[in-house]
Design a protein around this motif. Sequence first.
Motif, PDB file in Angstrom:
ATOM      1  N   SER A 297     -25.491  49.745   1.386  1.00 42.15           N
ATOM      2  CA  SER A 297     -25.712  49.831   3.205  1.00 42.15           C
ATOM      3  C   SER A 297     -27.149  50.355   3.460  1.00 42.15           C
ATOM      4  O   SER A 297     -27.577  51.442   2.653  1.00 42.15           O
ATOM      5  CB  SER A 297     -24.518  51.118   3.689  1.00 42.15           C
ATOM      6  OG  SER A 297     -24.897  50.861   4.970  1.00 42.15           O
ATOM      7  N   LEU A 298     -27.897  49.480   3.976  1.00 48.16           N
ATOM      8  CA  LEU A 298     -29.279  49.867   4.421  1.00 48.16           C
ATOM      9  C   LEU A 298     -29.334  50.330   5.753  1.00 48.16           C
ATOM     10  O   LEU A 298     -28.811  49.390   6.665  1.00 48.16           O
ATOM     11  CB  LEU A 298     -30.104  48.633   3.933  1.00 48.16           C
ATOM     12  CG  LEU A 298     -29.971  47.881   2.698  1.00 48.16           C
ATOM     13  CD1 LEU A 298     -30.704  46.806   2.994  1.00 48.16           C
ATOM     14  CD2 LEU A 298     -30.398  49.016   1.775  1.00 48.16           C
ATOM     15  N   ARG A 299     -29.830  51.531   6.151  1.00 49.80           N
ATOM     16  CA  ARG A 299     -30.084  51.986   7.373  1.00 49.80           C
ATOM     17  C   ARG A 299     -31.426  51.971   7.857  1.00 49.80           C
ATOM     18  O   ARG A 299     -32.452  52.300   7.543  1.00 49.80           O
ATOM     19  CB  ARG A 299     -29.514  53.399   7.407  1.00 49.80           C
ATOM     20  CG  ARG A 299     -29.392  53.930   9.124  1.00 49.80           C
ATOM     21  CD  ARG A 299     -28.945  55.322   9.145  1.00 49.80           C
ATOM     22  NE  ARG A 299     -29.034  55.895  10.141  1.00 49.80           N
ATOM     23  CZ  ARG A 299     -28.028  55.733  11.372  1.00 49.80           C
ATOM     24  NH1 ARG A 299     -26.882  55.045  10.971  1.00 49.80           N
ATOM     25  NH2 ARG A 299     -28.070  56.123  12.621  1.00 49.80           N
ATOM     26  N   TYR A 300     -31.403  51.027   9.070  1.00 46.95           N
ATOM     27  CA  TYR A 300     -32.760  50.995   9.635  1.00 46.95           C
ATOM     28  C   TYR A 300     -32.656  51.351  11.102  1.00 46.95           C
ATOM     29  O   TYR A 300     -31.830  51.352  11.646  1.00 46.95           O
ATOM     30  CB  TYR A 300     -33.100  49.283   9.675  1.00 46.95           C
ATOM     31  CG  TYR A 300     -33.409  48.774   8.590  1.00 46.95           C
ATOM     32  CD1 TYR A 300     -34.798  48.601   8.332  1.00 46.95           C
ATOM     33  CD2 TYR A 300     -32.222  47.949   7.908  1.00 46.95           C
ATOM     34  CE1 TYR A 300     -35.059  47.825   6.807  1.00 46.95           C
ATOM     35  CE2 TYR A 300     -32.479  47.445   6.500  1.00 46.95           C
ATOM     36  CZ  TYR A 300     -33.875  47.321   6.136  1.00 46.95           C
ATOM     37  OH  TYR A 300     -34.323  46.607   5.041  1.00 46.95           O
TER      38      TYR A 300
ATOM     39  N   ARG B 265     -25.198  45.515   5.355  1.00 53.04           N
ATOM     40  CA  ARG B 265     -24.619  45.621   4.285  1.00 53.04           C
ATOM     41  C   ARG B 265     -24.575  44.533   3.384  1.00 53.04           C
ATOM     42  O   ARG B 265     -24.731  43.392   3.996  1.00 53.04           O
ATOM     43  CB  ARG B 265     -22.905  45.896   4.619  1.00 53.04           C
ATOM     44  CG  ARG B 265     -22.752  46.828   5.602  1.00 53.04           C
ATOM     45  CD  ARG B 265     -22.214  48.120   4.869  1.00 53.04           C
ATOM     46  NE  ARG B 265     -22.445  49.494   5.573  1.00 53.04           N
ATOM     47  CZ  ARG B 265     -21.326  49.846   6.231  1.00 53.04           C
ATOM     48  NH1 ARG B 265     -20.220  49.415   6.397  1.00 53.04           N
ATOM     49  NH2 ARG B 265     -21.628  51.350   6.749  1.00 53.04           N
ATOM     50  N   GLY B 266     -24.738  44.834   2.026  1.00 54.49           N
ATOM     51  CA  GLY B 266     -24.897  43.594   1.290  1.00 54.49           C
ATOM     52  C   GLY B 266     -24.836  43.977  -0.354  1.00 54.49           C
ATOM     53  O   GLY B 266     -24.456  44.939  -0.686  1.00 54.49           O
ATOM     54  N   GLU B 267     -25.378  42.900  -1.188  1.00 58.00           N
ATOM     55  CA  GLU B 267     -25.140  43.104  -2.453  1.00 58.00           C
ATOM     56  C   GLU B 267     -26.376  43.142  -3.383  1.00 58.00           C
ATOM     57  O   GLU B 267     -27.215  42.303  -3.181  1.00 58.00           O
ATOM     58  CB  GLU B 267     -24.287  41.943  -3.133  1.00 58.00           C
ATOM     59  CG  GLU B 267     -23.582  42.184  -4.560  1.00 58.00           C
ATOM     60  CD  GLU B 267     -22.343  42.803  -4.217  1.00 58.00           C
ATOM     61  OE1 GLU B 267     -21.978  43.261  -3.093  1.00 58.00           O
ATOM     62  OE2 GLU B 267     -21.503  42.957  -5.105  1.00 58.00           O
ATOM     63  N   VAL B 268     -26.623  44.372  -4.149  1.00 56.63           N
ATOM     64  CA  VAL B 268     -27.726  44.352  -5.198  1.00 56.63           C
ATOM     65  C   VAL B 268     -27.317  43.562  -6.490  1.00 56.63           C
ATOM     66  O   VAL B 268     -26.013  44.013  -6.830  1.00 56.63           O
ATOM     67  CB  VAL B 268     -28.294  45.914  -5.350  1.00 56.63           C
ATOM     68  CG1 VAL B 268     -29.123  45.867  -6.349  1.00 56.63           C
ATOM     69  CG2 VAL B 268     -28.820  46.269  -3.987  1.00 56.63           C
TER      70      VAL B 268
ATOM     71  N   TRP C 261     -22.687  44.063   7.996  1.00 56.18           N
ATOM     72  CA  TRP C 261     -23.361  45.063   8.783  1.00 56.18           C
ATOM     73  C   TRP C 261     -22.594  46.163   9.114  1.00 56.18           C
ATOM     74  O   TRP C 261     -21.170  46.077   8.853  1.00 56.18           O
ATOM     75  CB  TRP C 261     -24.012  44.521  10.224  1.00 56.18           C
ATOM     76  CG  TRP C 261     -22.859  44.072  10.907  1.00 56.18           C
ATOM     77  CD1 TRP C 261     -22.258  44.592  11.843  1.00 56.18           C
ATOM     78  CD2 TRP C 261     -22.437  42.706  10.998  1.00 56.18           C
ATOM     79  NE1 TRP C 261     -21.203  43.894  12.398  1.00 56.18           N
ATOM     80  CE2 TRP C 261     -21.232  42.788  11.867  1.00 56.18           C
ATOM     81  CE3 TRP C 261     -22.445  41.413  10.449  1.00 56.18           C
ATOM     82  CZ2 TRP C 261     -20.529  41.465  12.056  1.00 56.18           C
ATOM     83  CZ3 TRP C 261     -21.932  40.442  10.416  1.00 56.18           C
ATOM     84  CH2 TRP C 261     -20.776  40.441  11.402  1.00 56.18           C
ATOM     85  N   GLY C 262     -23.021  47.440   9.360  1.00 56.58           N
ATOM     86  CA  GLY C 262     -22.075  48.481   9.748  1.00 56.58           C
ATOM     87  C   GLY C 262     -22.412  48.960  11.209  1.00 56.58           C
ATOM     88  O   GLY C 262     -22.244  48.134  12.001  1.00 56.58           O
TER      89      GLY C 262
END
Length: 363
Positions: free
Chosen positions: A134-137, A182-185, A238-239
């Motif tokens: 989860s990446l928060r911008y 939200r995504g996949e590494v 997304w969250g």
Amino acid sequence: MSSASAGENAAQAAARLRAELEQHNVRYYVYDEPSVSDAEYDGLMRELEALEAEHPELVTPESPTQRVGAAPVSAFGSVRHVVPMLSLNNAFDEEEVVAFDRRVTDTLRGAGLLGPAQQADYFCELKLDGLAISLRYEDGRLVQAATRGDGQTGEDVTSNIRTIKAIPLQLKGAAPKVLEVRGEVLMNRADFEKLNVAQAKRDEKVFVNPRNAAAGSLRQLDPRITAKRPLRFFAYGWGEVQGLPGTQSGLFDEASAGAAEASELPQKSHGAMLAWLHELGLPVNLMHNHRATGAEGLMAFYAKVGALRATLPYDIDGVVYKVDSLPAQKVLGFVARAPRFALAHKFAAEEATTTLLDIEVQV
Ligand code: NAD
């Protein structure tokens, strides 16, 4: 169908399966070193699910059937997910896909979102075999990144994520006040093979498969090591989303942020949301994402992807079907550990076992 072996009652069988699954969870999620194939793990999980379905009194909130992943490791700071990061329900054959589509269609017809002769529209994606992030911008700047952990709390891997070139540190254009992507590494197969050769030469740990290499590389305490690993990223969801550009409610309100509904979304379908993320500069798997209608459409996508699977540069372990309309997703809702509006349709087991190397795992 009972899974109890000779001399074992249902409660004992459930306890045995839970202990075994918990042990596999720790090796897989905490140490990135599984000792059984995913297919074997899935088989044990299905046994436990069948047993719990037969004996609902045995279900506990701690059962692996009710929980996501594993608790985060304390070596990293922890991040509480405002919108939980869930798992996906699985299907292994056409019958289960048809049953999923029927449940979705019946619910949406009942709610008046589909006409009596209308079929549901789905957004179909590859099920990338990496790890969820989860990446928060905030105001378009990447401020935090966290693993899924147990779904409620993940590990803070911000410094490591910042080393992945595919992930923008700054979004393009008019970004919302808060956007959690939200995504996949993941790691490409060729990169994984090169990495293992180099690791073996240096007498360092070799990884079981690209998924574990990606997870092990991201969950390094020293971000300089992560920076040397060829990690990739695709966004698929997304969250929290707050303060869309051009709206008045631009301020992030901690008190109201606690559920998915707290989010304001600029689009009405999953596919349009992903197109929006792409416009903001996030990598989205445009080449393979696809819209389909009804169970027949889903099965056609599954067959198409199955045929091209070997030609992809990265591992996938299935495909994912998501009800495309966001109002319809809301009506369908969630069960304990997964949304009712999505389904992971997994590929057959054979390939899953071939990637397991015969290496000794120390836990
Ligand atoms: P899952 O992998 O079946 O599905 C959920 C995950 O799919 C998400 O968290 C996300 O990371 C991923 N995903 C990939 N592409 C996606 C997309 N397009 N949209 C949404 N999500 C996408 O569930 P899980 O709870 O992460 O893990 C369970 C699975 O992991 C098991 O079924 C098993 O295969 C494997 N596992 C194996 C072991 C082992 O010892 N071998 C142990 C634990 C888990």
